[in-house]
Design an enzyme around this catalytic site. Structure first.
Site, PDB file in Angstrom:
ATOM      1  N   SER A  56      35.910  39.824  48.004  1.00 23.28           N
ATOM      2  CA  SER A  56      37.304  40.197  47.746  1.00 23.28           C
ATOM      3  C   SER A  56      37.372  41.602  47.160  1.00 23.28           C
ATOM      4  CB  SER A  56      37.921  39.195  46.756  1.00 23.28           C
ATOM      5  OG  SER A  56      39.141  39.660  46.225  1.00 23.28           O
TER       6      SER A  56
ATOM      7  N   TYR B 143      38.961  34.700  39.106  1.00 25.74           N
ATOM      8  CA  TYR B 143      38.764  34.921  40.538  1.00 25.74           C
ATOM      9  C   TYR B 143      37.873  36.140  40.762  1.00 25.74           C
ATOM     10  CZ  TYR B 143      40.068  35.421  45.487  1.00 25.74           C
ATOM     11  OH  TYR B 143      40.049  35.517  46.860  1.00 25.74           O
TER      12      TYR B 143
END
Length: 270
Positions: free
Chosen positions: A152, A165
């Protein structure tokens, strides 16, 4: 050379197969002739995706599972081998976030719920390690294969609010590099381990962070677009070409990389 990007008849396993990105990639690869195995928890959605793929002439199956349960994952692997005899590629697309691991706009680090933080780490990072441990085995036995993990933008920059995250995705990038060396030196260089780092795509996990109920951008969504040279969010289908490259012979000398597909977000400069 005409077959360089071919994935025809390759057995591709996709965790998180019912997610926005997983289902799009799975459908595309089936169109290219791959035999797609979608793994997920939502049986109804999984079967709907498979039915749609078959209606379009593709080959696919759905297996209900949990990436955090190694016994369930092994059962899925056994079913894939029984049906197709091999596993050519694994896409670790399962992941997500939780509100408790995300710092509220007016909150601070002290508002992070440690239990939620741990769950996000487990789902994203451990939920990548376990499927890899299971589905790597038949690749090692066959002496070939490809694994693509999902990293990500949060792995490159410590994006505000999504602390849990970001930590998990940074771990995935590191795990990818580690496994690329581990597999090539201890088993065979014919098994490659790479990752893809999508920029900002609207998914079930981030939609509420980036858009309002009426579809307009939140303040965070506006910040993302401001820092994206393409001035838009990505479309799920825009990941498919990179995925095909990473699991095909076109990337036969590529391992340990994180391929960025972000409309320029990661290179934005004031």
């Amino acid at each position: 050379m005409n077959e360089l990007f071919s994935v025809k008849d390759r057995v591709v396993v996709i965790t998180g197969g019912t997610g926005v990105l997983g289902r799009c990639i799975g459908s595309y690869l089936a169109e290219q002739g791959a035999k797609v195995v979608l793994l997920g928890r939502n049986v109804e959605q999984g079967n709907e995706i498979v039915d749609r793929i078959k209606q379009n002439g593709g080959e696919a199956i759905f297996l209900a599972t949990d990436v955090m349960d190694i016994n369930k994952m092994q059962k899925c692997c056994d079913e894939v081998i029984a049906r197709y005899g091999q596993v050519d590629a694994l896409l670790n697309a399962a992941g997500g976030n939780q509100a408790g691991a995300t710092i509220p706009p007016a909150g601070t680090f002290f508002d992070v719920e440690v239990e939620a933080f741990q769950k996000v780490l487990n789902l994203n990072l451990t939920g990548t390690v376990i499927p890899t441990q299971v589905f790597l085995k038949p690749m090692v036995e066959a002496g070939k294969g490809a694994i693509v993990n999902f990293s990500s933008m949060a792995a490159f920059r410590p994006l505000t609010r999504v602390m849990g995250y970001g930590a998990a995705k940074a771990g995935i990038s590191n795990f990818t590099a580690y496994m690329a060396n581990e597999v090539a030196t201890k088993f065979t260089p014919n098994i490659r381990v790479n990752a893809i780092a999508p920029g900002f795509f609207l998914t079930n996990q981030n939609r509420a962070l980036l858009t309002n109920p009426d579809g307009t951008l939140t303040e965070r969504g506006q910040d993302v677009i401001r820092q994206t040279p393409f001035k838009r969010f990505g479309k799920p289908e825009e990941l498919c070409g990179t995925i095909q490259y990473l699991i095909s012979d076109a990337s036969s000398f590529v391992t340990g990389t994180v391929a960025v597909v972000d409309g320029g977000f990661n290179v934005f400069a004031m």
